[in-house]
Enzyme design. Structure first.
Site, mmCIF file in Angstrom:
data_model
loop_
_atom_site.group_PDB
_atom_site.id
_atom_site.type_symbol
_atom_site.label_atom_id
_atom_site.label_comp_id
_atom_site.label_asym_id
_atom_site.label_seq_id
_atom_site.Cartn_x
_atom_site.Cartn_y
_atom_site.Cartn_z
ATOM 1 N N SER A 216 0.917 -1.161 0.076
ATOM 2 C CA SER A 216 0.189 0.090 0.101
ATOM 3 C C SER A 216 0.800 1.181 -0.057
ATOM 4 C CB SER A 216 -0.906 -0.119 1.204
ATOM 5 O OG SER A 216 -1.903 0.775 0.931
ATOM 6 N N ASP A 438 -9.118 -4.653 -5.546
ATOM 7 C CA ASP A 438 -8.368 -4.074 -4.427
ATOM 8 C C ASP A 438 -9.223 -2.641 -4.217
ATOM 9 O OD1 ASP A 438 -6.922 -2.390 -2.562
ATOM 10 O OD2 ASP A 438 -4.962 -3.471 -3.278
ATOM 11 N N HIS A 466 -7.353 -5.770 -0.149
ATOM 12 C CA HIS A 466 -6.387 -4.756 -0.396
ATOM 13 C C HIS A 466 -5.232 -5.898 0.160
ATOM 14 C CE1 HIS A 466 -4.189 -1.205 -0.264
ATOM 15 N NE2 HIS A 466 -3.953 -1.231 1.136
#
Length: 499
Positions: A216, A438, A466
């Site tokens: 991320s 995602d 995610h």
């Protein structure tokens, strides 16, 4: 305030720094040493200490310049954690992790994720850290727990001139608290400075190259590192990637679409066997949730000595959409709340905002805007914010908002675009992993970052959630582990089915 800190729901960033690109001092100065010792303050997601601790896990501190433009000036201590390699005879070095945010504690997360990373731990010392401005590393503080409770509880519905005025006033109050409590560090928490810190970590553990897994926001940090120190890149994997070039508006709309699509996937999954606690079919379930949110906006639900507001409820829903594994719990939480029992949905909201059972907060919700706002020079106008919000609400009444731009508009520290343009030319191969389902870092960002980094190869995951590496996909795990352990770069166009 909830409109910014929770409705934006993510994981953003591009970098900023007050220092020149790659100072010669870093190459000639002897590295600082890390004093490793027992870990004494590890925390679970609920804020409690771990029930049982691996005695081999070590924690330490590393001194780095607060301002890299003044390397002999004030220092900042980074908190680190190490899970030593289990097969020391085949040890390859260290593997550094950043699990996202910006604002997540790498120290706590690596401790919690250690079992899932056991294969990598056979040959690497696993290392993570609280980035500057996060938790133990001079974590940004903005007011006390009661003030954070108020901020994170504010509603997003309805959207009108009155709520816009309330939002801007809350943003200004919050920014003033951050300046009051953490003003010294605020100018220096950008991603470029964090990337410099990672090179100090690499040197301190004695590795000639940085082996790194970024998830991320960690993909942004990795991309910036590879741009500043391309010759120091070892084996690098960037999972759930960000596109650092997007504007606040583009990011907000892309993420709103992502969460709405994940929410719709959740509803379809929930009703497929006819026993969904939220409703008998997608239309009914969606209508029930919409009514619930409107009812909570009109009258919050009492949960113990707290109030489950519409803002907290929508935060709880979004928190559960990060992983398909939490969909069953989301069904239970929504079903309970529809019956007047909001404990489970409140728990989900607290898991996102970093609130412990004792009522204290981690720095997740304060480090996030501090890093986000200093990582860009963009400061949206009121017209920009209203346009963004209107477009986002058309995509999703549940998740639509003005995004992070509202808070950054009044942030007390100027930002920089230094790290919004990444280029890892000259680095070793980088593997980028993007997921089609995602919600937080939409797949469209994965090929964009891959192209910007020049030396990167894209792997596509067809599943939900995610991040792909910890999703349970054996295919993704096999490709990534083969690269990190054996140096085998995945082939062009590599794709893995849903787990």
């Amino acid at each position: 305030m909830r409109r910014v800190l929770a409705a934006a729901l993510v994981v953003t960033a591009a970098g900023c720094s007050t220092a020149p690109a790659e100072p010669a001092a870093d190459a000639t100065t002897a590295p600082e040493q890390i004093a490793w010792g027992p870990c004494t303050d590890l925390k679970r997601p609920d804020g409690a200490p771990p029930a049982r601790q691996d005695p081999s896990v070590r924690c330490g501190k590393l001194s780095v310049p607060l301002d890299y433009a003044k390397p002999d000036g004030d220092k900042l201590e980074l908190a680190l954690i190490k899970l030593p390699a289990t097969d020391k005879g085949k040890r390859l070095g260290s593997m550094v992790f950043n699990f996202g945010g910006p604002g997540a504690s790498g120290v706590d997360t690596l401790d919690q994720a250690g079992k899932m990373l056991a294969t990598l731990r056979t040959r690497y010392d696993l290392i993570s850290f609280d980035p500057r401005g996060v938790e133990r590393s001079s974590g940004v503080r903005c007011g006390d727990s009661a003030e954070l409770e108020e901020f994170t509880s504010l509603d997003t519905l309805p959207s009108n001139e009155e709520t816009h005025r309330e939002s801007e006033q809350a943003n200004k109050q919050f920014a003033a608290l951050c300046q009051q409590d953490s003003g010294k560090i605020l100018p220096f928490v950008g991603t470029v400075n964090a990337a410099r810190d990672m090179d100090r970590i690499r040197a301190a553990v004695g590795d000639p190259k940085l082996n790194y897994v970024g998830m991320s926001y960690g993909t942004q940090l990795g991309g910036v590192y590879a741009t500043l120190f391309p010759r120091n890149v070892g084996r690098m994997v960037l999972d759930a990637p960000l596109d650092p070039t997007v504007s606040f508006e583009q990011r907000t709309l892309a993420q709103t679409r992502g969460f709405q699509q994940a929410y719709e996937s959740f509803l379809r999954s929930c009703v497929k066997d006819g026993s969904c606690a939220v409703g008998k079919d997608v239309a009914t379930a969606n209508a029930n949730v919409a009514k619930l949110m409107n009812d909570l906006a009109a009258k919050p639900l009492k949960v113990g000595n707290r109030q489950l507001t519409q803002g907290l409820a929508s935060t709880g829903v979004a928190a559960a959409l990060y992983s398909e594994l939490t969909w069953p719990f989301l069904e239970q939480a929504l079903g309970d709340t529809l019956k007047g029992r909001g404990q489970a949905l409140m728990f989900l909201a607290d898991s996102y905002t970093g609130r412990s059972e004792s009522g204290t907060y981690s720095t997740q919700m304060t480090s996030f805007p501090a890093i986000t706002c200093v990582d860009t020079a963009e400061r949206p106008s009121e017209a920009d914010l209203r346009r963004t919000e209107a477009a986002a609400l058309k995509i999703s009444p549940l998740f639509g908002s003005e995004g992070s731009g509202g808070l950054c508009r009044v942030w007390p520290v100027k930002g920089s675009n230094e790290a919004r343009h990444v280029d890892a030319t000259g680095s070793a191969p980088i593997v980028v992993v993007g997921g089609k389902g995602d919600p937080a870092t939409p797949y469209e960002w994965a090929p964009r970052l891959t192209s910007q980094l020049k030396t990167a190869t894209l792997v596509t995951y067809e599943g939900e959630g995610h991040g792909a590496y910890l999703s349970g996909s054996k295919c993704i795990r096999g490709l990534v582990d083969s690269y990190l352990l054996e140096g085998k770069v995945p082939g062009k166009g590599a794709t893995c089915p849903a787990a």
